[in-house]
Design an enzyme around this catalytic site. Structure first.
Site, PDB file in Angstrom:
ATOM      1  N   PHE A   1       0.033  -7.060  -2.349  1.00  0.00           N
ATOM      2  CA  PHE A   1       0.628  -6.122  -3.305  1.00  0.00           C
ATOM      3  C   PHE A   1       2.116  -5.952  -3.154  1.00  0.00           C
ATOM      4  CE2 PHE A   1      -3.681  -5.133  -2.573  1.00  0.00           C
ATOM      5  CZ  PHE A   1      -4.175  -5.146  -3.861  1.00  0.00           C
TER       6      PHE A   1
ATOM      7  N   ASP B   1     -11.617  -4.589   4.420  1.00  0.00           N
ATOM      8  CA  ASP B   1     -10.824  -5.786   4.693  1.00  0.00           C
ATOM      9  C   ASP B   1     -10.529  -5.913   6.188  1.00  0.00           C
ATOM     10  OD1 ASP B   1      -9.565  -8.142   4.155  1.00  0.00           O
ATOM     11  OD2 ASP B   1      -7.666  -7.208   3.569  1.00  0.00           O
TER      12      ASP B   1
END
Ligand code: NAG
Ligand code: NAG
Ligand code: NAG
Ligand code: NAG
Ligand code: NAG
Ligand code: NAG
Ligand code: NAG
Ligand code: NAG
Ligand code: NAG
Length: 883
Positions: A590, A704
């Site tokens: 991101f 994650d």
């Protein structure tokens, strides 16, 4: 007859023969300065003409001023100490620093002989200060070619500062300075110091007296009036009190010639009509009286009786003092002795001293502060012309770069509260004297060339709230004592200041004596690659685990951020924090992660989110608030955020030792971690994860977990990064191919592909993969291998029964085989394709603890390997068999 003050400001002419030079008198404690005398020129010298006193050059007592001397043809009019002078063309206040005995009365005399030394034909006018207080105005204008000031003063500190303060355009100057410690029991006032008006002995044959006749070097002037008659004695007058005037001053006395008249002494002080006075009258009967004779009188001041009736003792001195200061109407004063009715003889007086009271209303700066600031000044050789005299008072002369707290209460001395020495070219180390400025609140030493370490003692100055050490050349680490709440410390721009925490260097060494080579580049990329959905999973908590790991850990960074009223930062603050995004730590899914620092020493990792990754501020803020409340030793803390227009950023605690991935791979300066450390790191990561699962409210699924998301702090303690990112931070959309949506390749729960749902057990799967990596140091996905996924590879190796082949060859054989075996079992059960067969994180923790216990008590070694029974089901239900 009245006398005016001016009469006594006469030129001090050496018109007297002092006959008692040979008399050995103590000069103990005397300070005799010949101002302007060159140091190398016969200093000190014996002033033999009048006093036999040793005079020294003033050069070592003052740092400023120029020297000059009066014209040679005027020298005859003055004693040698007055021939040279020091004048001050620069600076508003120039001061002498003299060491005296605090609390003891001192006679201080300053002499000023102008004699047109500068050819201006007009002397200067300036103020004379004692410490912070005005003592006198020296006025040598007009035809006045010399003057002096004398005072009896009790210094309130051991450091006496005598200052000449420029008040107009003329240049202050001084010729001599004399300090004489006095006896304990004399000249005691209720308040204030005593400025000399008259000191006289009554004799017709005039010669003035000072040292050695006067042990304190007071000057006694002969005075007589025509209405008086002198009486005298050759016998010695006994002195039983502490005033100790010269014997010769007592050997004569004045009596009114008209024996019926009172003895009268008058003066007028029109300069200062409201002055108040102390009088010291010294009486001794020096005549041989007949048996039927009496000398008795009363003592009156301004017509009012204040002592008596007195009968002077035969050849023994009596001193009469007014117990409180007296004032005179309109400055017209009279002192009278009137004989009583029974007296057969007129009154007599041998010697008289008249002083005016000077109030010194300003308290000097606390002595310890003065000593400290002076030693700082000396340490850095600061030759600031205005750094003279009292540092804080008078306020208009406060030293540049200081700030002080000044109370109106005289019993509360001023204190130094702020010291700004930024950009002053300081060299050397940080002065230890700073710790003696115990009320210091602000310290700015920025932009200098200071070297050496950041001293721990700065942490002991409790009042300090701001310390700016930026832009220097300091090295070493920042002591723990300075990493405390309420203290703002700036250290940026010190390239050799390597570590934010004192503990790092030391404890790294302690914990990793052999296996770890601490890389010089300790910073690793924080890889942020996954956008996680924020899931709330409420699950019944396991009571076994609950008490164990729920204590939140807070770091120094957290503590400081907690003090910030808002953790929201503006974009410009983010720019400043990251030094305009100078240092990239990593590149996540991101956006980039940058290194930053807040307040100079609190390092942070700043994740700049892509501009499209947001919903509205409200949602963003809600998520951020939630994340900022999550605190656990094994979780990387979110400490702040930025949300300004298109600019979004999350600010995390910075971990200097990078991520586990790099340490396992040896890349990016990572180092090889030994087996027991790997187990500890695994346990810590597991604890962080468990906390997310059951300790947080609401619980979180990380989604994650991977070695790149397990970061290591300065003590190589594991902290899990990047948890809890939710829908608010969507970056890549929900597209299938985006690895960032739901975990990273190879770590992703295979059940997810079917159910589309990520739960805690998905994290357990990922954790199992992490554990396998830690055990084997194999790639998670190896496309070139037949067994491309790490679980397949491990399964294959286990089938071959070769556990030694499974283990990371970098470990050598330095591990306990039982603990390795258990860890492998655990990893495989975590990585079970079926979520229902995976253990919970709490069980994982218990099992890891067992492994650690095995390793520590390790009786067995890999050489004595016993066969192990495994109860692990792989998708192919592999049962490892020991060789
Ligand atoms: C100064 O000289 C005089 C006379 O020569 C002597 O009596 C005196 O002791 C000397 N003073 C000192 C301090 O040496
Ligand atoms: C004066 O006072 C000091 C201490 O205040 C003391 O040491 C000294 O002996 C005293 N001197 C006399 C003469 O009393
Ligand atoms: C004392 O006074 C007498 C006269 O009154 C004078 O002759 C004598 O010299 C004086 N002695 C001293 C020591 O001043
Ligand atoms: C005191 O006595 C002396 C003689 O001893 C005498 O001459 C004198 O007048 C007397 N004085 C007074 C005041 O009585
Ligand atoms: C000194 O302190 C006063 C009072 O706290 C404050 O108003 C002033 O700004 C300070 N000055 C400096 C130069 O810091
Ligand atoms: C001044 O300070 C002293 C000691 O700190 C205290 O005893 C005294 O009451 C104060 N006086 C005033 C007027 O505040
Ligand atoms: C600081 O103060 C202590 C005592 O208060 C003193 O011993 C020390 O010398 C001082 N240090 C400096 C550098 O002024
Ligand atoms: C510290 O000093 C530097 C340089 O003088 C300045 O830029 C910086 O703003 C200061 N920091 C603080 C917190 O005052
Ligand atoms: C810091 O630098 C000084 C020399 O400036 C050196 O003596 C000292 O060992 C250094 N300390 C550290 C911790 O590097």
């Amino acid at each position: 007859m009245k006398r005016s003050l001016g009469l006594f400001l006469f030129v001090l002419i050496v018109n007297l023969a002092i006959s008692h030079l040979a008399q050995a008198q103590s000069q103990a404690g005397f300070i005799s300065l010949d101002c302007g005398l060159p140091v190398n020129e016969e200093s000190p010298y014996n002033e033999t003409e009048a006093t036999g006193l040793l005079y020294s050059s003033d050069a070592t007592f003052i740092q400023s001023g120029n020297t000059d001397s009066i014209p040679a043809n005027q020298e005859d009019s003055y004693l040698k100490p007055l021939w040279t002078l020091r004048y001050f063309p620069e600076g508003k206040r120039n001061c002498y620093d003299l060491n005296v005995e605090k609390g003891r009365n001192h006679l201080i005399t300053a002499r000023f002989v102008y004699e047109n030394y500068d050819g201006d034909d007009d002397g200067p006018k300036f103020d004379l200060y004692l410490g912070p207080n005005l003592w006198a105005t020296v006025d040598l204008r007009g035809n006045k070619y010399s003057t002096w000031e004398e005072i009896l003063h009790i210094p309130t500190s051991n450091l006496l500062q005598i200052c000449l303060v420029k008040t107009g355009r003329t240049t202050p100057m001084i010729s001599s300075l004399e300090i004489r410690p006095m006896g304990n029991d004399s000249y005691i006032t209720t308040s204030g110091s005593l400025k000399l008006l008259y000191r006289e002995c009554f004799t017709e044959s005039g010669s003035y007296m000072r040292f050695p006749d006067d042990v304190y070097d007071r000057r006694w002037w002969p005075y007589f009036r025509k209405q008086w008659t002198q009486i005298n004695t050759t016998r010695e007058v006994a002195i039983l009190n502490d005033y100790d005037p010269p014997k010769d001053a007592l050997a004569t006395a004045a009596i009114p010639t008209d024996a019926t008249e009172p003895w009268t002494y008058e003066w007028s002080n029109s300069d200062n009509p409201s002055a108040s006075y102390y009088l010291y009258a010294h009486f001794a009967e020096i005549q041989d009286l007949q048996a039927n004779d009496t000398r008795q009188f009363n003592i009156l001041f301004n017509g009012q009786q204040y002592d008596g009736p007195l009968i002077p003792k035969k050849l023994e001195m009596t001193t009469i003092v007014n117990s409180s200061p007296r004032t005179c109407d309109g400055g017209e004063c009279s002192f009278q002795l009137t004989r009583t009715d029974r007296s057969t003889l007129p009154p007599l007086l041998n010697a008289l001293e008249v002083y005016t009271v000077i109030q010194f209303p300003h308290s000097e700066t606390e002595e310890s502060d003065v000593i400290a600031i002076k030693s700082i000044k000396d340490a850095y050789k600061l030759n600031r012309i205005d750094w003279q005299g009292d540092p804080c008072v008078p306020q208009y002369l406060m030293w540049d770069g200081l700030n002080c707290s000044i109370s109106t209460n005289i019993s509360t001395p001023p204190r130094i509260t702020s010291l700004d020495l930024s950009s002053t070219g300081l060299t050397g180390t940080i002065s230890t004297a700073i710790q003696n400025l115990t009320k210091l609140e602000k310290l700015d030493l920025s932009n200098n060339k200071l070297s050496g370490g950041v001293p721990e003692f700065l942490g002991n100055v409790e009042s300090l709230t701001v310390i700016n050490l930026s832009g220097n050349n300091l090295n070493g680490s920042i002591p723990q004592a300075l990493q405390k709440g309420g203290l703002e410390l700036s250290v940026e721009g010190n390239p050799r200041l390597y570590c934010a925490s004192d503990s790092c260097a030391k404890s790294t060494k302690k914990k990793f004596p052999l296996a770890i080579v601490v890389a010089s580049v300790a910073v690793a990329a924080i890889v942020i690659s996954v956008l996680l959905l924020f899931l709330v999973i409420r699950k019944k908590k396991s009571t076994v685990v609950e008490g164990l790991h729920l204590l939140p850990g807070t770091s120094a960074v957290n503590a400081t951020f907690a003090n910030k009223s808002s953790r929201r930062f503006t974009y410009s603050e983010v720019v400043k924090m990251t030094n305009n995004f100078q240092r990239v730590l990593g590149n996540g899914g991101f956006g980039m992660v940058y290194h930053g620092s807040v307040n100079g020493y609190e390092q942070v990792a700043v994740k700049v989110l892509s501009q499209s990754s947001t919903q509205g501020y409200k949602e963003f803020k809600a998520e951020v608030d939630l994340l900022m409340r999550v605190h656990h030793t094994n979780l990387v803390s979110l400490v702040g955020y930025c949300y300004e227009g298109d600019h979004l950023a999350l600010i995390y605690e910075f971990l200097p030792n990078g991520d586990l991935k790099q340490h396992l791979s040896g890349k990016g300066g990572g180092s090889i971690i030994n087996w027991s450390t790997r187990l500890r790191i695994a346990l810590e990561a597991a604890q962080g994860l468990e906390y997310l699962h059951i300790g947080c409210k609401p619980p979180m699924v990380h989604r994650d977990i991977k070695t790149a998301n397990i970061l290591l702090d300065e003590n190589f303690e594991a902290k899990i990064a990047d948890f809890g990112l939710s829908r608010s931070f969507q970056g890549g959309g929900d597209s299938e191919e985006s690895t960032v949506i739901a975990g990273s390749r190879g770590y992703l729960d295979p059940e997810y592909t079917h159910s589309g749902r990520l739960a805690e057990k998905s994290d357990v799967y990922s954790f199992g993969i992490v554990l396998l990596e830690m055990i084997t140091n194999q790639p998670v996905i190896n496309q070139t291998s037949e067994y491309s996924h790490i679980t397949q590879w491990v399964g294959f190796q286990i089938k071959r029964g070769d556990i030694l082949e499974v283990m990371d060859p970098n470990l050598g054989k330095d591990y306990d085989i039982n603990s390795a075996w258990r860890a492998l079992e655990l990893a495989m059960s975590c990585a079970n394709p079926s979520s229902s067969k995976r253990p919970s994180m709490s069980l994982v923790i218990n099992e890891l603890k067992e492994c650690i216990l095995c390793e520590n008590t390790g009786i067995s070694t890999n050489r004595g390997l016993e066969s192990q029974e495994m109860n692990v089901s792989l998708d192919t239900t592999v049962v490892p068999i020991a060789r």
